[in-house]
Design a protein around this motif. Structure first.
Motif, mmCIF file in Angstrom:
data_model
loop_
_atom_site.group_PDB
_atom_site.id
_atom_site.type_symbol
_atom_site.label_atom_id
_atom_site.label_comp_id
_atom_site.label_asym_id
_atom_site.label_seq_id
_atom_site.Cartn_x
_atom_site.Cartn_y
_atom_site.Cartn_z
ATOM 1 N N HIS A 39 12.746 -10.864 40.633
ATOM 2 C CA HIS A 39 11.406 -11.448 40.685
ATOM 3 C C HIS A 39 10.920 -11.571 42.127
ATOM 4 C CE1 HIS A 39 12.782 -15.414 42.147
ATOM 5 N NE2 HIS A 39 13.836 -15.210 41.379
ATOM 6 N N GLY A 40 9.661 -11.927 42.271
ATOM 7 C CA GLY A 40 9.058 -12.106 43.581
ATOM 8 C C GLY A 40 9.031 -13.565 43.984
ATOM 9 N N MET A 41 8.140 -13.891 44.938
ATOM 10 C CA MET A 41 8.112 -15.240 45.485
ATOM 11 C C MET A 41 7.610 -16.228 44.443
ATOM 12 S SD MET A 41 4.823 -14.982 48.012
ATOM 13 C CE MET A 41 3.183 -14.598 47.398
ATOM 14 N N GLY A 42 7.904 -17.492 44.685
ATOM 15 C CA GLY A 42 7.532 -18.539 43.752
ATOM 16 C C GLY A 42 8.689 -18.907 42.845
ATOM 17 N N ARG A 43 8.611 -20.084 42.257
ATOM 18 C CA ARG A 43 9.687 -20.542 41.377
ATOM 19 C C ARG A 43 9.701 -19.723 40.089
ATOM 20 N NH1 ARG A 43 12.451 -24.776 42.920
ATOM 21 N NH2 ARG A 43 11.622 -26.182 44.504
ATOM 22 N N ALA A 44 10.848 -19.197 39.757
ATOM 23 C CA ALA A 44 11.006 -18.381 38.551
ATOM 24 C C ALA A 44 11.958 -19.082 37.592
ATOM 25 C CB ALA A 44 11.550 -16.996 38.909
ATOM 26 N N LEU A 45 11.538 -19.239 36.338
ATOM 27 C CA LEU A 45 12.393 -19.826 35.331
ATOM 28 C C LEU A 45 13.546 -18.884 35.009
ATOM 29 C CD1 LEU A 45 9.689 -21.228 32.869
ATOM 30 C CD2 LEU A 45 11.006 -22.511 34.567
ATOM 31 N N LYS A 46 14.688 -19.458 34.716
ATOM 32 C CA LYS A 46 15.835 -18.639 34.333
ATOM 33 C C LYS A 46 15.496 -17.846 33.076
ATOM 34 C CE LYS A 46 19.486 -18.819 35.856
ATOM 35 N NZ LYS A 46 20.176 -18.016 36.889
ATOM 36 N N GLY A 47 15.644 -16.552 33.165
ATOM 37 C CA GLY A 47 15.319 -15.663 32.053
ATOM 38 C C GLY A 47 13.870 -15.254 31.987
ATOM 39 N N GLY A 48 13.009 -15.867 32.813
ATOM 40 C CA GLY A 48 11.590 -15.545 32.743
ATOM 41 C C GLY A 48 11.282 -14.128 33.174
ATOM 42 N N ASP A 215 5.427 -24.222 47.279
ATOM 43 C CA ASP A 215 6.252 -23.495 46.313
ATOM 44 C C ASP A 215 5.878 -22.022 46.256
ATOM 45 O OD1 ASP A 215 7.653 -25.731 45.693
ATOM 46 O OD2 ASP A 215 6.581 -26.172 43.837
ATOM 47 N N PHE A 216 4.583 -21.733 46.374
ATOM 48 C CA PHE A 216 4.121 -20.354 46.222
ATOM 49 C C PHE A 216 4.376 -19.521 47.469
ATOM 50 C CE2 PHE A 216 0.712 -17.103 46.243
ATOM 51 C CZ PHE A 216 1.091 -16.436 45.102
ATOM 52 N N LEU A 217 4.100 -20.086 48.647
ATOM 53 C CA LEU A 217 4.245 -19.324 49.894
ATOM 54 C C LEU A 217 5.465 -19.723 50.703
ATOM 55 C CD1 LEU A 217 0.611 -18.969 51.307
ATOM 56 C CD2 LEU A 217 2.043 -17.213 50.295
ATOM 57 N N GLY A 218 6.250 -20.679 50.189
ATOM 58 C CA GLY A 218 7.409 -21.127 50.961
ATOM 59 C C GLY A 218 8.555 -20.139 50.977
ATOM 60 N N ASP A 219 8.677 -19.331 49.907
ATOM 61 C CA ASP A 219 9.802 -18.392 49.836
ATOM 62 C C ASP A 219 9.803 -17.371 50.976
ATOM 63 O OD1 ASP A 219 10.056 -19.820 47.552
ATOM 64 O OD2 ASP A 219 10.241 -18.128 46.208
ATOM 65 N N PRO A 220 8.687 -16.692 51.267
ATOM 66 C CA PRO A 220 8.714 -15.748 52.389
ATOM 67 C C PRO A 220 9.035 -16.414 53.718
ATOM 68 C CG PRO A 220 6.786 -15.368 51.015
ATOM 69 C CD PRO A 220 7.394 -16.645 50.551
ATOM 70 N N GLN A 221 8.561 -17.641 53.902
ATOM 71 C CA GLN A 221 8.857 -18.354 55.137
ATOM 72 C C GLN A 221 10.347 -18.640 55.259
ATOM 73 O OE1 GLN A 221 9.731 -21.393 57.749
ATOM 74 N NE2 GLN A 221 9.564 -21.980 55.608
ATOM 75 N N VAL A 222 10.984 -19.021 54.139
ATOM 76 C CA VAL A 222 12.426 -19.251 54.135
ATOM 77 C C VAL A 222 13.171 -17.949 54.419
ATOM 78 C CG1 VAL A 222 14.373 -19.822 52.639
ATOM 79 C CG2 VAL A 222 12.359 -21.293 52.670
ATOM 80 N N TRP A 223 12.713 -16.851 53.827
ATOM 81 C CA TRP A 223 13.366 -15.553 54.026
ATOM 82 C C TRP A 223 13.375 -15.154 55.495
ATOM 83 C CZ3 TRP A 223 16.482 -12.054 52.158
ATOM 84 C CH2 TRP A 223 16.404 -10.731 52.568
ATOM 85 N N LYS A 224 12.306 -15.440 56.209
ATOM 86 C CA LYS A 224 12.208 -15.031 57.609
ATOM 87 C C LYS A 224 12.833 -16.038 58.576
ATOM 88 C CE LYS A 224 10.627 -11.929 58.945
ATOM 89 N NZ LYS A 224 11.263 -10.608 59.167
#
Length: 648
Positions: A39-48, A215-224
């Motif tokens: 999946h991409g950025m953002g919170r993803a439900l398990k199995g979603g 939650d939506f844009l935090g993932d790319p920031q964490v990745w970098k």
């Protein structure tokens, strides 16, 4: 980090029998093909992610199997095991690909996901805003470049080229101008919201908006910026793929979206895990790059992919208006411009420089919405993915590996209908603006509306301040500065309602019917008698008629006779004509700078099961056994296609 997903992931495959028979005693049987969704950025439900992609992909596999083996009593697709919401979400299916005498030949496909969404604490709103502020200008420039190439006028210098060039110049300039101020306004509003969140009282109410933003844009920031948490993201992908490292007869296809493509790309290109096919959809690899301390010294994904002797087949799928990938990917030294030029002007010299197989697709004709609907694009994403799994091309092919169905009559109607989304938005804004003065004057003349907003007698003073915009005057004009505000709001409301209705349920229902390969059945996912649905052009026609009636005819009658009807009719016809032009854009084969034979030798050799010959889509089954090997590559989209093609 929690690795239950990797330890528990074998359960769905244990005890299952593959097309080649059961596994060794005491060992789980292996599937023939594994499809891993990331999946991409953002919170993803398990199995979603698995459920989002697996269900439509199984429908495509089923219908493709019906084409390959059209007349048989054997079921074409069987779900043998499913665990959609457990620690290791998986589904195991058998897909019929041929019949040898009376014995069915099934391909066993295991679908699973690599989910990293809960492996780290989300970033703070302040740090996320800091990263977004630094990235905003780059995203803006990439988006403008993407729009410019989508309006590419072509190579032939004639009167048509001049008109296309003027259209490119005007629309790109308008998009650049409007986009800059929209982006600036969004950044300012986000900053104000974050500041308000720190103030006691209102902060409690706006805190949810701040959390949603982080939650939506935090993932790319964490990745970098967070190497440890980025390593946890990669580990999820590594753990999932390493399960199949010692299964030489199992093909592995990874379908990774957005930031998931950046994570998977670093894992595969730096040889932390292996796969047969890497399908990046809406890839964030070029925008985000690698995470720090991830292994290896390279920082150029394409260069790393080329240098890896066990590199996967890389297929890069991007929406024509998706701002995240913003077009094709290339080496840092070359940049994307040569690849853009080769895609939109096939008769130019060269091959665009080294890079993966490129596939621009028609999603929704919107910069943001294009990024989130790849799993709903059956014509250009799911059906080619099903063919890659069920009917893979030979390893030494020089053409496209991600192939459309041969003779697919849905392709051009699908693209026309997607382009019509943008035309509908434009028509809604134009007709709403033209009819807003007459609409307000008409509302202001009705007794019930005047009573509703408590207007005074016509022509008398004393109207409430909050409803004076409707009570004060019998006419409204765009030339009067005092009317601009209420006319702009009225236009936005009318256009929003029209677009929400026409591009929402109306377009969705008709386009879903257009994408069908067969009529639906209550007994199976598709009609086993191979009854084709109506001609897809009917759905295009119905949509255009409904839009013309609702977004043009109704405002036209409302504003008559003040509306310049001749200009409106000419404008509508010209806009609809644009939907039917330049819809023949095709993919670009991978460029590795090596002979085809050398590429095949460099790939790990996997034991492919022997399959009997089959039939081409649309032909009757012959007396001999059937299978998938005879489905030919789509010569229309092959490497030899050097015709000048461009799309918008």
């Amino acid at each position: 980090m929690d690795k239950r997903a990797s330890r528990g992931g074998h359960g769905a495959a244990e005890g299952a029998e593959t097309a080649n028979g059961p596994g060794r005693p005491g060992q789980p049987a292996r599937p023939d093909h594994v499809v891993v969704f990331v999946h991409g950025m953002g919170r993803a439900l398990k199995g979603g992610t698995l459920q989002e992609w697996a269900q439509p992909l199984m429908l495509s596999l089923h219908d493709l199997s019906l084409d390959m083996v059209p007349h048989t009593a054997h079921p074409h697709l069987v779900i043998t095991k499913a665990n959609a919401v457990g620690d290791a979400p998986e589904v195991l299916v058998k897909v019929l690909r041929g019949v040898d005498g009376h014995e069915p030949d099934y391909l066993t496909v295991l679908m699973t996901e690599a989910s990293w969404g809960r492996d780290f604490e989300p970033a703070s709103a302040a740090s996320t805003y800091s990263w977004a502020l630094r990235t905003a200008l780059r995203v803006y420039m990439r988006s403008v470049q993407l729009i410019k190439w989508n309006l590419h006028p072509g190579q032939r210098k004639d009167i048509g080229w001049l008109g296309a060039w003027l259209r490119q110049l005007v629309l790109t300039s308008l998009a650049a101008f409007a986009g800059f101020f929209i982006l600036l306004a969004v950044l300012v509003v986000l900053l104000l919201i974050i500041i308000l969140a720190w103030i006691p009282g209102p902060g409690r109410w706006v805190g949810r908006l701040v959390s949603l933003f982080a939650d939506f844009l935090g993932d790319p920031q964490v990745w970098k910026r967070k190497p440890l948490q980025a390593a946890a993201m990669r580990q999820r992908v590594v753990d999932t793929l390493q399960r199949w490292d010692h299964s030489p007869g199992t093909e592995v296809t990874v379908v990774a979206h957005s930031q998931g493509a950046a994570i998977t790309g670093q894992v595969l290109f730096q040889n932390q895990a292996r796969a047969t096919n890497f399908v990046s959809v809406g890839s964030g690899l070029d925008l985000l790059g690698y995470a720090q301390w991830g292994g290896g010294t390279g920082e150029d994904p394409v260069t790393d992919w080329l240098a890896n002797p066990r590199r996967p087949r890389w297929i890069n799928v991007w929406g024509k208006f998706d701002f995240v990938p913003a077009g094709p990917i290339s080496t840092h030294a070359n940049g994307p411009l040569p690849v853009f030029g080769k895609i939109y002007a096939r008769d130019t010299g060269g091959d665009g420089g080294p890079g993966p197989e490129e596939h621009p697709v028609y999603n929704r004709s919107a910069l943001i919405y294009d990024h989130i609907v790849y799993s709903k694009n059956r014509v250009e994403v799911l059906d080619p993915l099903a063919r890659l799994v069920l009917d893979p091309p030979p390893p030494d092919t020089a053409g496209l590996a991600f192939r459309m169905l041969d003779g697919d009559r849905r392709l051009r109607p699908h693209r026309v209908m997607v382009k019509s989304l943008g035309v509908t938005r434009l028509l809604a804004v134009i007709t709403s603006a033209l009819s807003a003065p007459a609409a307000l004057a008409w509302l202001g003349s009705l007794d019930w509306t005047r009573n509703l907003v408590q207007c005074g007698p016509p022509g008398a003073a004393g109207d409430p301040w909050w409803s004076a915009w409707l009570c004060s005057g019998p006419t409204y004009h765009w030339a009067h500065w005092q009317d601009l505000g209420v006319l702009a709001v009225t236009t936005a409301v009318f256009a929003g309602v029209l677009v929400g209705l026409l591009n929402g349920p109306v377009w969705g229902v008709l386009h879903d019917r257009l994408q069908r390969l067969r009529k639906p059945s209550f007994r199976q996912s598709s009609d086993p008698t191979r009854n084709l649905p109506a001609n897809p052009w009917w759905y295009v026609t119905w949509y255009l008629l409904i839009v013309t009636g609702v977004a043009v005819a109704v405002p036209f009658m409302l504003a008559w006779p003040d509306l310049p009807w001749v200009a409106v009719v000419v404008l509508v016809l010209a806009l609809w004509a644009l939907c039917f032009t330049r819809t023949s854009i095709t993919g670009l084969p991978a460029r590795t700078g090596e002979p085809v034979q050398a590429q095949a030798a460099a790939k790990p050799q996997r034991a492919a099961p022997q399959r009997p010959p089959g039939v081409v889509r649309g032909e009757r089954q012959q007396a001999q056994p059937t299978g998938s090997a005879s489905l030919p590559a789509n010569t229309v989209t092959g490497a030899a296609d050097q015709r000048s093609r461009s799309g918008s």
